[in-house]
Design a protein around this motif. Structure first.
Motif, PDB file in Angstrom:
ATOM      1  N   CYS A  12       0.515  -7.077  -3.282  1.00  0.00           N
ATOM      2  CA  CYS A  12      -0.828  -6.463  -3.309  1.00  0.00           C
ATOM      3  C   CYS A  12      -0.884  -5.323  -2.307  1.00  0.00           C
ATOM      4  O   CYS A  12      -1.343  -4.221  -2.610  1.00  0.00           O
ATOM      5  CB  CYS A  12      -1.909  -7.488  -2.943  1.00  0.00           C
ATOM      6  SG  CYS A  12      -2.413  -8.508  -4.328  1.00  0.00           S
ATOM      7  N   ASN A  16      -1.471  -1.499  -3.417  1.00  0.00           N
ATOM      8  CA  ASN A  16      -2.689  -0.805  -2.975  1.00  0.00           C
ATOM      9  C   ASN A  16      -2.323   0.405  -2.119  1.00  0.00           C
ATOM     10  O   ASN A  16      -2.942   1.465  -2.216  1.00  0.00           O
ATOM     11  CB  ASN A  16      -3.608  -1.760  -2.197  1.00  0.00           C
ATOM     12  CG  ASN A  16      -4.270  -2.772  -3.136  1.00  0.00           C
ATOM     13  OD1 ASN A  16      -4.479  -2.490  -4.306  1.00  0.00           O
ATOM     14  ND2 ASN A  16      -4.561  -3.954  -2.613  1.00  0.00           N
ATOM     15  N   ASN A  19      -1.171   3.133  -4.385  1.00  0.00           N
ATOM     16  CA  ASN A  19      -2.340   3.726  -5.043  1.00  0.00           C
ATOM     17  C   ASN A  19      -3.027   4.740  -4.133  1.00  0.00           C
ATOM     18  O   ASN A  19      -3.340   5.858  -4.532  1.00  0.00           O
ATOM     19  CB  ASN A  19      -3.338   2.595  -5.356  1.00  0.00           C
ATOM     20  CG  ASN A  19      -3.633   2.532  -6.837  1.00  0.00           C
ATOM     21  OD1 ASN A  19      -2.919   3.126  -7.641  1.00  0.00           O
ATOM     22  ND2 ASN A  19      -4.698   1.858  -7.179  1.00  0.00           N
ATOM     23  N   PRO A  58      -4.495  -5.685  -7.745  1.00  0.00           N
ATOM     24  CA  PRO A  58      -4.340  -4.559  -8.668  1.00  0.00           C
ATOM     25  C   PRO A  58      -4.152  -4.997 -10.122  1.00  0.00           C
ATOM     26  O   PRO A  58      -4.379  -4.234 -11.049  1.00  0.00           O
ATOM     27  CB  PRO A  58      -3.090  -3.830  -8.165  1.00  0.00           C
ATOM     28  CG  PRO A  58      -2.668  -4.491  -6.922  1.00  0.00           C
ATOM     29  CD  PRO A  58      -3.531  -5.656  -6.646  1.00  0.00           C
ATOM     30  N   PRO A 155     -10.974   2.591  -5.320  1.00  0.00           N
ATOM     31  CA  PRO A 155     -10.467   1.401  -4.605  1.00  0.00           C
ATOM     32  C   PRO A 155     -11.271   0.143  -4.969  1.00  0.00           C
ATOM     33  O   PRO A 155     -12.493   0.200  -5.073  1.00  0.00           O
ATOM     34  CB  PRO A 155     -10.654   1.763  -3.129  1.00  0.00           C
ATOM     35  CG  PRO A 155     -11.679   2.840  -3.089  1.00  0.00           C
ATOM     36  CD  PRO A 155     -11.576   3.575  -4.391  1.00  0.00           C
TER      37      PRO A 155
END
Ligand SMILES: NC(=O)n1nc(-c2ccco2)nc1N
Length: 327
Positions: A12, A16, A19, A58, A155
């Motif tokens: 995760c 993240n 991203n 995600p 987000p």
């Protein structure tokens, strides 16, 4: 095999972070194929250990089943519509009115490109994305949370620290031009083989249509992006005293903010920015239909107030209409 909970948490974090680097810093950490591989590994681990899947994972971006219709959302703080300026004289009038009303000789403005997409509001509670809505008529919009969750630039949980307990972020969902063209090329090719996605008329309608899909799985297939450009309700915390400083915090917390946003001074600063953005326009990766000038300090904004729904402290300065990108 190592402890699945630890591996899930690590995946995760990595996804993240990837991203954020890709969508906010525009500086990808890993290639797309690696991102997809990690996402698949996380998906398999969560399927094997359902109790360990977090709602912010995600993998939870494309979730909900299609809804029958959209719920209504009332904007606690109305989403503004901007007054327009079309000439240099109107820009000078805008600046003069600020000087006359609140005695600012040469005020500082936060300026940014005016993206031609769909205005939306995102609500975060305890740092987690809980609801997203379209602008609607400014007072009431449609709940499109499930569709917004599919946009990787938005987000699901805030980064860093210091964000308020309740934070509403306003911004524009848009379709980048290259992604729009690639999507349509693929849709046209597939149509030739009797299947495939819908061909989109132009990026703006593509963004609006994609967000209003009742099935989030359709939205998830559309190349959508997002820029934050303001805030709404803020509770249990404070924001800086200026719009430009708030934009910097929004970036820290995980939101993409326009790389072309600047702070300039007085009418000359505004007109210089308009000139530069007019020249840069054709090279931008997205459609813009003008630039937006906002008095930077919030105290000045409060003193200037609004005319009906449009603020006295901000205007959009529009470019002459451009021949629309057709099929
Ligand atoms: N469309 C767009 O890019 N916008 N729209 C605003 C806005 C609308 C109301 C207050 O601010 N700001 C920017 N950059």
């Amino acid at each position: 095999s190592p402890d699945p909970a630890a591996r899930i948490a690590e995946l995760c974090r990595q996804l993240n972070d990837a991203n954020y680097r890709y969508h906010v810093l525009d500086d990808p950490a890993i290639p797309d194929a690696e991102y997809d591989r990690l996402l698949r590994e996380l998906d398999e681990l969560e399927a094997a250990h359902p109790g360990l899947a977090s709602p912010d994972s995600p993998t939870q971006r494309v979730g909900a089943a299609p809804s029958g219709a959209f719920d209504e959302v009332r904007h606690a703080i109305p989403m503004l519509s901007l007054g327009n300026a079309f000439s240099e004289e109107e820009v000078r009038d805008f600046v003069r009115r600020i000087d006359e009303r609140i005695g600012r000789e040469s005020p500082r403005f936060s300026v940014e490109p005016k993206l031609d997409g769909l205005a939306i509001s995102l609500r975060y509670e305890g740092g987690r994305f809980v609801q997203g809505a379209t602008r609607g008529d400014g007072a009431t919009g449609e709940d499109v949370t499930a569709n917004l969750r599919t946009i990787k630039a938005i987000p699901l949980a805030l980064r860093g620290e210091g964000w308020p307990g309740v934070l509403e972020v306003r911004g524009e969902v848009y379709m980048p031009l290259d992604a729009f063209k690639a999507y349509n090329a693929r849709a046209l090719a597939d149509a030739g083989k009797g299947g495939g996605d819908k061909v989109l008329a132009n990026p703006r309608n593509g963004a609006a249509g994609s967000l209003r899909q009742l099935d989030p799985r359709v939205t998830a297939r559309r190349p959508l992006a997002f820029y934050a450009y303001g805030t709404g309700a803020v509770e249990g915390g404070t924001l800086p005293d200026t719009h430009s400083a708030t934009l910097a915090r929004l970036r820290d917390w995980g939101f993409p903010v326009s790389a072309q946003s600047e702070v300039v001074e007085g009418a000359e600063g505004l007109l210089d920015y308009y000139q530069r953005m007019g020249e840069a326009r054709d090279g931008l990766p997205f459609d813009i239909d003008g630039v937006v000038y906002k008095l930077d300090d919030y105290e000045g904004q409060r003193e200037m107030g609004f005319v009906s729904r449009a603020p006295r402290w901000a205007i959009a300065h529009k470019f002459p209409a451009q021949e629309q990108s057709t099929l």
